[in-house]
Design an enzyme around this catalytic site. Structure first.
Site, PDB file in Angstrom:
ATOM      1  N   ARG A  75       0.839  -1.200   0.000  1.00 20.45           N
ATOM      2  CA  ARG A  75       0.000   0.000   0.000  1.00 20.45           C
ATOM      3  C   ARG A  75       0.874   1.249   0.000  1.00 20.45           C
ATOM      4  NH1 ARG A  75      -3.498  -0.306   4.896  1.00 20.45           N
ATOM      5  NH2 ARG A  75      -4.600  -1.873   3.665  1.00 20.45           N
ATOM      6  N   ARG A 144      -1.563   6.740   9.754  1.00 25.45           N
ATOM      7  CA  ARG A 144      -1.584   6.248   8.370  1.00 25.45           C
ATOM      8  C   ARG A 144      -1.848   7.395   7.395  1.00 25.45           C
ATOM      9  NH1 ARG A 144      -4.140   0.138   8.544  1.00 25.45           N
ATOM     10  NH2 ARG A 144      -2.846  -0.655  10.246  1.00 25.45           N
ATOM     11  N   LYS A 215      -3.443   1.110  15.108  1.00 28.75           N
ATOM     12  CA  LYS A 215      -3.426   2.055  13.986  1.00 28.75           C
ATOM     13  C   LYS A 215      -4.120   3.362  14.360  1.00 28.75           C
ATOM     14  CE  LYS A 215      -7.446  -0.299  11.974  1.00 28.75           C
ATOM     15  NZ  LYS A 215      -7.917  -1.103  10.830  1.00 28.75           N
ATOM     16  N   LYS A 217      -5.724   7.098  12.479  1.00 24.20           N
ATOM     17  CA  LYS A 217      -6.130   7.691  11.209  1.00 24.20           C
ATOM     18  C   LYS A 217      -6.568   9.135  11.410  1.00 24.20           C
ATOM     19  CE  LYS A 217      -7.559   3.176   9.431  1.00 24.20           C
ATOM     20  NZ  LYS A 217      -8.661   2.344   8.895  1.00 24.20           N
ATOM     21  N   CYS A 436     -14.835  -3.227   0.421  1.00 20.73           N
ATOM     22  CA  CYS A 436     -13.448  -3.574   0.713  1.00 20.73           C
ATOM     23  C   CYS A 436     -12.994  -4.624  -0.302  1.00 20.73           C
ATOM     24  CB  CYS A 436     -13.326  -4.112   2.130  1.00 20.73           C
ATOM     25  SG  CYS A 436     -14.137  -5.717   2.353  1.00 20.73           S
ATOM     26  N   CYS A 442      -7.727 -11.073   1.081  1.00 19.36           N
ATOM     27  CA  CYS A 442      -7.698 -10.628   2.467  1.00 19.36           C
ATOM     28  C   CYS A 442      -7.854 -11.811   3.412  1.00 19.36           C
ATOM     29  CB  CYS A 442      -8.810  -9.611   2.729  1.00 19.36           C
ATOM     30  SG  CYS A 442      -8.845  -9.060   4.444  1.00 19.36           S
ATOM     31  N   CYS A 481     -15.905  -8.738   6.202  1.00 19.75           N
ATOM     32  CA  CYS A 481     -15.793  -9.088   7.613  1.00 19.75           C
ATOM     33  C   CYS A 481     -16.170  -7.871   8.439  1.00 19.75           C
ATOM     34  CB  CYS A 481     -14.387  -9.580   7.947  1.00 19.75           C
ATOM     35  SG  CYS A 481     -13.184  -8.256   8.211  1.00 19.75           S
ATOM     36  N   CYS A 485     -13.456  -2.024   6.748  1.00 18.10           N
ATOM     37  CA  CYS A 485     -12.539  -1.205   5.951  1.00 18.10           C
ATOM     38  C   CYS A 485     -13.256  -0.296   4.953  1.00 18.10           C
ATOM     39  CB  CYS A 485     -11.533  -2.092   5.226  1.00 18.10           C
ATOM     40  SG  CYS A 485     -10.351  -2.892   6.336  1.00 18.10           S
TER      41      CYS A 485
END
Length: 572
Positions: A75, A144, A215, A217, A436, A442, A481, A485
């Site tokens: 990414r 990120r 993470k 954001k 996603c 994934c 899931c 995302c």
């Protein structure tokens, strides 16, 4: 009271022993194996790459006694989605030469490569950097990709937001030299400068040797254009504009979509409004919020390690007070300004400088060429012809900037020559849908998402037209899931993978992004998903109030009454 140090999760121990994200990655890169060990997999995320395996191929390999078909996802970090034509052309070449020939525009305004072999990992990341892009901090327990409204306007406001985005990127970036040594130094001749680490506040003055608990954001938006979903961010800056100038930002904290249904302690959350700060305070306020999360976030249980759980545990007043301690002075209260509108920036828009931008809708962000559509070829044609700047949106699409009025037809012609749908030919329901990646790459995916939603939209377009709702704006988001995302939990309608071939159907969010939805029906079989959605639309058509949006309607009536209305409403 016990004075024992808090128990650390396994990932925390890996980071602690990693020598600032280096680990034994250099040794593993030199080995002939097709995959990395578990410890290095955690560290590689900070460098912008995840190890995956193709689960379609895995099933075939199992039949013959084989193992997994390992590849790497890489990414990029592209602040605000801003990229030049030459950079985009380089990435298109790269995906064909070293990846699986497709390029994915993500929900955070950046690009992903899939199917990169371990042997090609160093070359791929190296070439991304040669194009003046980076993968550092695109993943991992750090800040990120910083999101920002991608629209190009000659109003001064958005240029200020872009400038602030870049300041935040620099201020919140990891400082370790491991990235440069691993990917940008010749392994045969390069000398290492990072031996044995050092004091955390020297090498990583903001993050320290264990970085963040999870993470993080950040996003910047406008009240009248929340196109980056500011309340889903850990840290949001909502520009406050007076007389055409940004006088400051309303700061929000604690957004996050991921949840684990089996763990009741987890939940999706929208960020809470915390305080107002002036433009010259933004960077230090951001560092203060990061510092509070760094020092107080849960490092024992990654399921509840995001900032949203700290905010929920403490409450917004205590959290703000702690941020003010780290910042060094009190902050003002938020102004009354809040989100009021969303623009996806698709189609032709006047930049205000004599030129135009064109937003090209890319379904689910996947750039590919096949017998039916040639999206990569179309993108190449436009980039080569106009050499313009591009911007990627939070809805996985592309904006071509700085187009002359006289060249509008030429741009549309290039797209149509390559058999791709232009925005004007895209239905409203498809334009506002998002997924996603999910299967087959994934590792967290339970169900299909990207490969399934287009056919669901196919099944909805005609019924929506018959109901007179073809032009109705609402968001449909789908994830394989519950990690969320594609930001499903604040959408008007969402499908979230729950079990093999079954989805949880959510209703009641909204395109404005400031309201969570609720579970309408659980474990909905894939083969009746379209029918369930049509039932909701029929109920909406028959029972809505004047001017009421789909999400507002679903919230007003609630799940039980919605189900009754859906059963009773005449179907198209």
């Amino acid at each position: 009271m016990s004075t024992d140090a808090p128990k650390l999760s396994p990932v925390e121990k890996i980071k602690q022993a990693s020598n600032f994200l280096e680990g034994s990655i250099p040794e593993e890169l030199a080995e002939s194996t097709d995959h990395f060990n578990k410890d290095n997999l955690q560290l590689l995320k900070f460098h912008g790459t995840y190890q995956q395996d193709d689960r379609d191929v895995r099933a075939e390999l199992k039949k013959t006694g084989g193992g997994k078909a390992y590849t790497m996802m890489i990414r990029c970090r592209i602040p605000g989605g801003r990229i030049t034509s030459d950079q985009m052309l380089d990435q298109l070449n790269l995906c064909e030469e070293l990846a699986n020939s497709t390029l994915k525009i993500t929900t955070r305004q950046t690009l992903q490569f899939h199917g990169v072999l371990k042997d090609n990992l160093r070359e791929t990341i190296n070439r991304i950097n040669k194009a003046q892009l980076s993968t550092l901090a695109a993943c991992g327990d750090v800040n990120r990709n910083v999101m920002c409204c991608p629209a190009k306007r000659n109003d001064g406001i958005r240029s200020e937001m872009v400038e602030m985005t870049d300041k935040l990127v620099v201020a919140l970036a990891p400082q370790t030299s491991a990235y440069h040594e691993l990917w940008l130094t010749d392994p045969e001749t390069g000398e290492k400068s990072l031996e044995g680490g050092g004091e955390g506040d020297v090498i990583e003055p903001l993050y320290g040797p264990t970085y963040l608990p999870r993470k993080f954001k950040v996003g910047i938006a406008l009240p009248d254009d929340n196109c980056i979903d500011i309340y889903t961010q850990d840290l949001g800056f909502l520009a406050v504009v007076r007389d055409g100038k940004i006088i400051g930002y309303n700061v929000s904290v604690g957004g996050g979509m991921g949840t684990t249904p089996s763990a009741k302690k987890t939940f999706p959350a929208l960020a809470m409004r915390m305080a107002f700060c002036k433009p010259d305070q933004v960077v230090e306020v951001a560092k203060a919020v990061v510092g509070v999360q760094r020092d107080n976030g849960n490092r024992a249980d990654r399921k509840v390690a995001r900032l949203k759980y700290l905010v929920a545990d403490w409450g917004i007043e205590r959290f703000r007070a702690e941020v003010e301690k780290y910042f060094g002075e009190p902050l003002e209260d938020c102004t009354e300004d809040d989100v009021t509108e969303v623009d996806d920036h698709m189609g032709w828009q006047d930049q205000g400088d004599g030129k135009w931008s064109y937003g090209w809708n890319i379904e689910n962000g996947r750039l590919y060429d096949n017998e039916k559509h040639q999206l990569k070829a179309a993108l190449r044609a436009v980039c080569n012809e106009f050499k313009t700047n591009l911007r990627m949106t939070a809805h996985q699409s592309i904006i071509f900037c700085d187009i002359d009025e006289a060249d509008k037809d030429k741009l549309i012609g290039l797209l149509k020559e390559n058999n791709v749908p232009v925005t004007e030919e895209t239905s409203t329901v498809r334009r506002w849908s998002m997924t996603c990646v999910a299967l087959p790459t994934c590792g967290l995916a339970i169900t299909e998402s990207e490969r399934r939603l287009p056919s669901i939209i196919d099944g909805l377009e005609e019924p929506l037209a018959k109901l007179g709702l073809a032009a109705e704006r609402f968001t449909i988001r789908m994830t394989g899931c519950p990690n969320g995302c594609a930001r499903p939990y604040n959408a008007d309608l969402a499908l979230v993978g729950k079990a093999k071939g079954k989805y949880t159907l959510f209703a009641g969010g909204g395109w404005l992004g400031d309201r969570l939805n609720y579970i309408y029906k659980d474990l909905v079989p894939d083969d009746i998903v379209v029918d369930e959605l049509i039932g909701i639309f029929a109920a909406f058509k028959a029972n809505r109030k004047d001017g009421e949006s789909l999400g507002a309607f679903c919230t007003r009536v609630g799940g039980e009454d919605l189900a009754v209305m859906a059963d009773a409403a005449p179907r198209p």
